[in-house]
Design a protein around this motif. Structure first.
Motif, PDB file in Angstrom:
ATOM      1  N   SER A   1      17.800  -2.124   7.321  1.00 19.59           N
ATOM      2  CA  SER A   1      16.443  -2.303   6.799  1.00 19.59           C
ATOM      3  C   SER A   1      15.763  -3.457   7.527  1.00 19.59           C
ATOM      4  N   PRO A   2      14.446  -3.355   7.745  1.00 22.00           N
ATOM      5  CA  PRO A   2      13.553  -2.280   7.329  1.00 22.00           C
ATOM      6  C   PRO A   2      13.656  -1.036   8.205  1.00 22.00           C
ATOM      7  N   VAL A   3      13.158   0.069   7.645  1.00 26.48           N
ATOM      8  CA  VAL A   3      13.096   1.339   8.360  1.00 26.48           C
ATOM      9  C   VAL A   3      11.632   1.629   8.685  1.00 26.48           C
ATOM     10  N   ARG A   4      11.346   1.972   9.929  1.00 27.36           N
ATOM     11  CA  ARG A   4       9.999   2.384  10.331  1.00 27.36           C
ATOM     12  C   ARG A   4      10.003   3.913  10.453  1.00 27.36           C
TER      13      ARG A   4
ATOM     14  N   VAL B   1      15.346   0.517  -0.004  1.00 28.53           N
ATOM     15  CA  VAL B   1      15.162   0.223   1.413  1.00 28.53           C
ATOM     16  C   VAL B   1      13.686  -0.117   1.663  1.00 28.53           C
ATOM     17  N   GLU B   2      13.423  -1.122   2.478  1.00 31.17           N
ATOM     18  CA  GLU B   2      12.056  -1.462   2.864  1.00 31.17           C
ATOM     19  C   GLU B   2      11.579  -0.466   3.909  1.00 31.17           C
TER      20      GLU B   2
ATOM     21  N   LEU C   1       2.068  -0.131   5.143  1.00 34.85           N
ATOM     22  CA  LEU C   1       1.594  -0.255   6.519  1.00 34.85           C
ATOM     23  C   LEU C   1       1.991  -1.615   7.065  1.00 34.85           C
ATOM     24  N   PRO C   2       2.759  -1.673   8.144  1.00 33.78           N
ATOM     25  CA  PRO C   2       3.164  -2.969   8.698  1.00 33.78           C
ATOM     26  C   PRO C   2       1.997  -3.652   9.408  1.00 33.78           C
TER      27      PRO C   2
ATOM     28  N   LEU D   1      15.858   0.232  11.990  1.00 32.12           N
ATOM     29  CA  LEU D   1      16.051   1.661  12.219  1.00 32.12           C
ATOM     30  C   LEU D   1      14.683   2.321  12.262  1.00 32.12           C
ATOM     31  N   VAL D   2      14.460   3.155  13.270  1.00 31.49           N
ATOM     32  CA  VAL D   2      13.206   3.901  13.405  1.00 31.49           C
ATOM     33  C   VAL D   2      13.522   5.383  13.271  1.00 31.49           C
TER      34      VAL D   2
END
Length: 368
Positions: free
Chosen positions: A6-9, A29-30, A52-53, A62-63
């Motif tokens: 985490s975070p996951v995009r 999970v973020e 939204l980042p 992780l993407v």
């Protein structure tokens, strides 16, 4: 130890990307979301997919690229370059196209951080508005490493599958694409072919349609743009399966033409048709049930359910009270019919018990 880095995009917030975000967010999970359409991304945030980042947000660990096969390789490559410490996976429904595209464009040092994946779940409706956190529950989640994939990437994707309630299955890209041609892509083509024949009948003829037609055409109501990309990306494997279908269909046409000209039962045409239906019986029985394995161990009862509020809920409650576990349920309800037909799949060893107990409680079990 966390199962998912985490975070996951999530890049691409359609049905699958949105559902992944909802499922991961529910697990704590973020989740960061990104989409080519600002409006779609904003809707995803409102629906609870993630946030939204901005420039102050941490880099993803992780993407997940949730995009059609024809653009997945470019998006994966961009993510590998943008976040040099992140693991990057795509969840497109075809894997060789993405992997081959990456091999021609990605930097060699980046490829070990890439891994393919494919959650075997979906709906006949698309878009983030159709996303569901429980979409992957009990469904296979295919993890597709290549020869250079980092072991921690495999571990992370298997952990992700477990976190969202899916069942991880490891395959290589070629085997995956052959398998999905057989169990997903060709069924879509066949359902669409059958659906297209319904443009010809009159409204009167269509009024005679029953549940069988609805069952076999349900997935025909799918997104044409998405399926053009999927079928194009897996054209070789799909064509190979359809060649075998064409050979069987030619056999059916030959048999029917023979019967039109010579109804003599000695021609073998009836046997050819019977063999086809029997082969279909055997094939369908190979489809695993929820516990895996063949479906021979299951029986299906058909129970008449009055068309009144609460009757189906009462039936399911009483099945539980009897102590029988429900394996599957399908409800058939035709316009104008005073009752629905509940098709209840159970362990075959419990069929007599359930039939007897339901009958004693006042339910009508077909043929009981």
């Amino acid at each position: 130890m966390a199962l998912v880095p985490s975070p996951v995009r999530i890049i691409g917030t359609g049905l699958i990307g949105g559902s992944l975000g909802m499922a991961l967010g529910r697990s704590g999970v973020e989740v960061q979301v990104e989409d080519v359409s600002p409006g779609t991304a904003a809707l995803a945030v409102e629906l609870g997919v993630g946030f939204l980042p901005d420039e102050d947000s941490p880099d993803p660990a992780l993407v997940l690229v949730a995009a059609p096969p024809d653009v997945s390789a470019a998006l994966v490559d961009r993510a590998l370059r943008a976040w040099p410490e992140a693991l990057v996976a795509d969840v497109a429904s075809v894997k060789r196209t993405v992997l081959d595209g990456l091999r021609t464009r990605a930097r060699p040092q980046d490829l070990p951080r890439y891994i393919g994946a494919h959650p075997m779940a979906g709906r006949e409706v698309s878009g983030v508005i159709a996303a569901r956190a429980d979409l992957f529950q009990g469904r296979p989640f295919v993890v597709v490493p290549h020869e250079g994939t980092l072991p921690r990437a495999v571990t992370a994707l298997k952990g992700l599958a477990a976190e969202i309630g899916a069942v991880p299955v490891a395959m290589d890209a070629a085997d995956h694409d052959t398998a999905v041609a057989q169990v997903s892509h060709v069924p879509q083509v066949m359902s669409s072919l059958l659906g297209a024949t319904l443009l010809a009948p009159s409204e009167t003829a269509l009024g005679l349609a029953g549940q069988g037609l609805r069952d076999t055409t349900r997935i025909a109501d799918s997104d044409p743009r998405l399926w053009v990309e999927i079928l194009g990306a897996n054209a070789e494997a799909v064509a190979e399966v359809l060649d075998a279908v064409r050979e069987r269909l030619d056999g059916v046409l030959d048999a029917l033409e023979t019967l039109q000209g010579d109804p003599d039962p000695g021609t073998g045409s009836r046997r050819a048709l019977a063999d086809l239906v029997a082969a279909g019986n055997r094939g369908v029985r190979r489809i695993p049930g929820k516990h895996g394995g063949a479906t021979d161990a299951f029986a299906t009862l058909v129970v008449l359910v009055p068309d009144r509020p609460g009757e189906l809920a009462r039936l399911l409650t009483e099945v539980g009270q009897i102590g029988v576990n429900l394996e599957d349920l399908r409800l058939e309800h035709e316009l104008g019919r005073a009752v629905g037909l509940a098709h209840i799949s159970i362990d075959a060893s419990r069929e007599d018990l359930l039939t007897r107990e339901l009958t004693e409680r006042g339910w009508k079990v077909a043929d009981a």
